[in-house]
Write an enzyme that holds these catalytic residues in place. Sequence first.
Site, mmCIF file in Angstrom:
data_model
loop_
_atom_site.group_PDB
_atom_site.id
_atom_site.type_symbol
_atom_site.label_atom_id
_atom_site.label_comp_id
_atom_site.label_asym_id
_atom_site.label_seq_id
_atom_site.Cartn_x
_atom_site.Cartn_y
_atom_site.Cartn_z
ATOM 1 N N TYR A 55 0.845 -1.197 0.000
ATOM 2 C CA TYR A 55 0.000 0.000 0.000
ATOM 3 C C TYR A 55 0.879 1.245 0.000
ATOM 4 C CZ TYR A 55 -3.258 3.551 1.736
ATOM 5 O OH TYR A 55 -4.006 4.690 1.893
ATOM 6 N N ARG A 257 -16.128 20.956 -10.716
ATOM 7 C CA ARG A 257 -15.804 22.298 -11.179
ATOM 8 C C ARG A 257 -16.876 23.265 -10.669
ATOM 9 N NH1 ARG A 257 -15.194 21.598 -17.504
ATOM 10 N NH2 ARG A 257 -14.828 23.860 -17.466
ATOM 11 N N HIS A 258 -16.619 24.536 -10.813
ATOM 12 C CA HIS A 258 -17.625 25.567 -10.548
ATOM 13 C C HIS A 258 -18.794 25.320 -11.494
ATOM 14 C CE1 HIS A 258 -16.304 27.107 -14.416
ATOM 15 N NE2 HIS A 258 -15.079 26.821 -13.984
ATOM 16 N N ASN A 264 -17.671 30.620 -19.970
ATOM 17 C CA ASN A 264 -17.817 29.276 -20.520
ATOM 18 C C ASN A 264 -18.789 29.324 -21.705
ATOM 19 O OD1 ASN A 264 -17.827 27.613 -17.293
ATOM 20 N ND2 ASN A 264 -16.166 27.689 -18.784
ATOM 21 N N ARG A 307 -16.251 32.350 -9.706
ATOM 22 C CA ARG A 307 -17.184 31.289 -10.059
ATOM 23 C C ARG A 307 -17.195 30.099 -9.094
ATOM 24 N NH1 ARG A 307 -12.911 31.980 -13.489
ATOM 25 N NH2 ARG A 307 -11.867 30.219 -14.538
ATOM 26 N N GLU A 327 -7.571 28.619 -11.491
ATOM 27 C CA GLU A 327 -7.393 27.973 -12.784
ATOM 28 C C GLU A 327 -6.021 28.323 -13.371
ATOM 29 O OE1 GLU A 327 -7.711 25.607 -14.367
ATOM 30 O OE2 GLU A 327 -9.211 25.632 -15.960
ATOM 31 N N HIS A 392 -11.482 24.057 -11.003
ATOM 32 C CA HIS A 392 -11.550 24.407 -12.415
ATOM 33 C C HIS A 392 -11.069 23.239 -13.273
ATOM 34 C CE1 HIS A 392 -11.945 28.694 -11.211
ATOM 35 N NE2 HIS A 392 -11.191 28.312 -10.211
#
Lengths: 470, 435
Positions: A55, A257-258, A264, A307, A327, A392
């Site tokens: 692990y 994400r926002h 966008n 955002r 971002e 972002h």
Amino acid sequence: MSKRESTLTQNPLEKTWVPWIRSRLSQRRGSSVPQFTNSPTMIVLVGLPARGKTYISKKLTRYLNWIGVTTKVFNVGQYRRDATRSYNSYEFFRPDNTEAMKIRKACAIAALKDVCDYFTRAQGQVVVFDATNSTTERRELILSFAKDNGYKVFFVESICDDPEIIAENIKQVKLSSPDYANCDKEEAVADFLKRIDCYKLTYVPLDDSKDRNLSYIKIFDVGSRYLVNRVQDHIQSRIVYYLMNIHVTPRSIYLSRHGESELNLLGRIGGDSGLSPRGTKFACALGTYMRGQCISDLKVWTSHMKRTIQTAESLGVQYEQWKALNEIDAGVCEELTYEEIQDNYPEEFALRDQDKYRYRYPKGESYEDLVQRLEPVIMELERQENVLVICHQAVMRCLLAYFLDKSAEELPYLKCPLHTVLKLTPVAYGCKVESVFLNIEAVNTHRDKPVNVDVDRDPEDALRTVPDHS
Amino acid sequence: MTNCPTLIVTVGLPARGKTYISKKLTRYLNWIGVPTKEFNVGQYRRECLKIYKSFEFFRPDNEEGLKIRRQCATAALNDVRQYLSVEGGQVAVFDATNTTRERRGLILKFAEQNGFKVFFVESVCEDADVIAQNIVHVKLGNPDYIHCNTEEAVEDFMKRIKCYESSYQSLDEVLDRDLSYIKIMDVGRRYLVNRVLDHIQSRIVYYLMNIHITPRSIYLCRHGESDLNIKGRIGGDSGLSARGKEFAKSLRKFIQEQNIKDLKVWTSQMKRTIQTAECLGVPYEQWKSLNEIDAGVCEEMMYEEIQEHYPLEFALRDQDKYRYRYPKGESYEDLVQRLEPVIMELERQENVLVICHQAVMRCLLAYFLDKPAEELPYLNCSLHTVLKLTPIAYGCKVESVFLGVDAVNTHRDKPENVNVQRSTEDALQTVPAHF
């Protein structure tokens, strides 16, 4: 007096300044990340079976590769499985089984030979040698080998006597091992416990006095206590810090994400715009979803950008803002559409498609830079338990690549659509991912790698994979 | 970062580096933005006693002495409570020997009553050389021994240590297994870390595991004068001016004369620092985190232009230069965050030359010289001047070496009028001359 007057040129991809002259100095490529390992380092695990060595090996390897240190695990048990074809029983591991001992030693040596190959041919920086290495003799063999080859050695010993932890361990990762493919549960557990007993007879832990000149960390009881001896260099110090921050308490990490933003919608990258109406709806839906998860003590993190903060505000719970979650900085391309980037910076656009991970925007950042700045976030995520990270696209890709062990080539193309929450739950040696789309439409912001990445390509070829926008 | 305040409690015989660790840790925590203060019980004792006579004060059978010492510890704890609960401090470092389980028990009770988390830092060392060095460096100059000669002082101090030895109860793996602590053995060769509870304790452990006391020097300087410097423009990524190139040559000479063992050279990823390093003719490491502060929309502007286009921003910056963030840029506060890994690596290293930039150099200097956030953005870091920092005793010696090549002045003092309504003249009062 040398005329070593800096004729520096800027590497067009990473935007790093390198000397133009072919001197022995310019061989130092002007790496975008400081190089901390000179000699190759072998991390050698020590411990009885079911103490978490594999692990730790896998997790540490994943972390080191993510921060840019090329690392590989060599699991000697795997060599043994390849050498013996089928596993019969714990009797193979009895210390008086000379035939088996011969095979086991040969496997260790074969693995060491491959370690050598990895360092010399594959230019690896760190190797994790995953085996019990529970006798002084075996460790001497490894130290000797390392000395002959100029490798540094750092031991990681895991000590645990809590029967509950060991039982859980066996349940989680041993029952599904190829060794026990054809056994029923009870048989497997009984056999494995006898296997551990075989090792116990000859186990010599790292000794405070006899091994005082070795470099090592001893982990007691899954992290409740650590003994650290003679840390030699930067990479060992980072490894110790990492090992001291990880834990095995069950928890989930939510990445999202926002909500969809105004920019966008316009197909513009970067900037600091607010949520669109659909984005606001998503923020509400996110709140409903998270409440439905019924998590005690959920931590919520956002970036410093409007955002993500607007999205978090909708949840009605406390959240922490991290500048490191901002971002990727697109520099001169901030707030441009892909069409405008192609128009104004066609060469940059092509270079980015050639090596999206290392490409740095002029006056901006690269994915490689992002990983560097996200490292403290990852470290804190390891320390924490249930966390929701609202971030972002590029940032989420980097974080996801860490959890899912994705390479630098794949990382910039991981799919992280808007309005979709990824729930990550550590399981066995990896991470389970559940992707939950919260049913609120949003634009697609994912641009695949186009077929033609040539700097001389047509705008049409360049823009072929640009997603739709207003 | 922290919800409950944290009480760091040092443990150890005299001359084991407790005060060194306390002061250094406090400096680091304050620099990264965690309000921290140290409370040295010996200091309280000196104020109480006025005059130190001899080690006899510390004899375990000296009832009067014990009473006074207990009172001092209590007074210090009261001040700790004041600092953490009332004054908004987040971490208090309680610097005393705290060598008995009983004393530590009292502290734990106090912390529990007040809702503080406790983290012990024990320093264990039996290396006679290290202890002797310690005494020479910090005890001889101590107010306690101001009227003694060296031999007397050393002899008395050794007897003082003996007084503590008989009752010393080191943190025990079994008896103290529920406590959170780090045991530092032999000045960092070995560490035992138990039950780290939270983020701040994890950062403290990481820091303590990276510091060392090997003698060395850190050289800080800026790149040579750049073309944009001459024009009075901030930021950008320009190359060196003719004088800047001269400086690079002088720097090369200076470094050679210093004859430094195993010098590491670090630069940022900006052209002007790299050009400077190239001249040295030795390998160097480029760090993006050493890049100059990002002035966002003000990049490559002159102060006059900033005043013209962004008079409000310009005034806000003068009002709180440390916290002010340029639009689409950074603040000094952001810079400190991104420089933290550089500081951590500087702590690990030995001799290093860092070729960086004005704002960056101010941040690094503030760390080494323990300057608060208010002073940091106004520290003087002129071009063509190397600062040689050498750790001594509890602090840092600074030697400033101007390498004899003239350069423009890029230091803008805080103007008197920081009002958003101020006149252009008032705003530009302190702008340094440029072409």
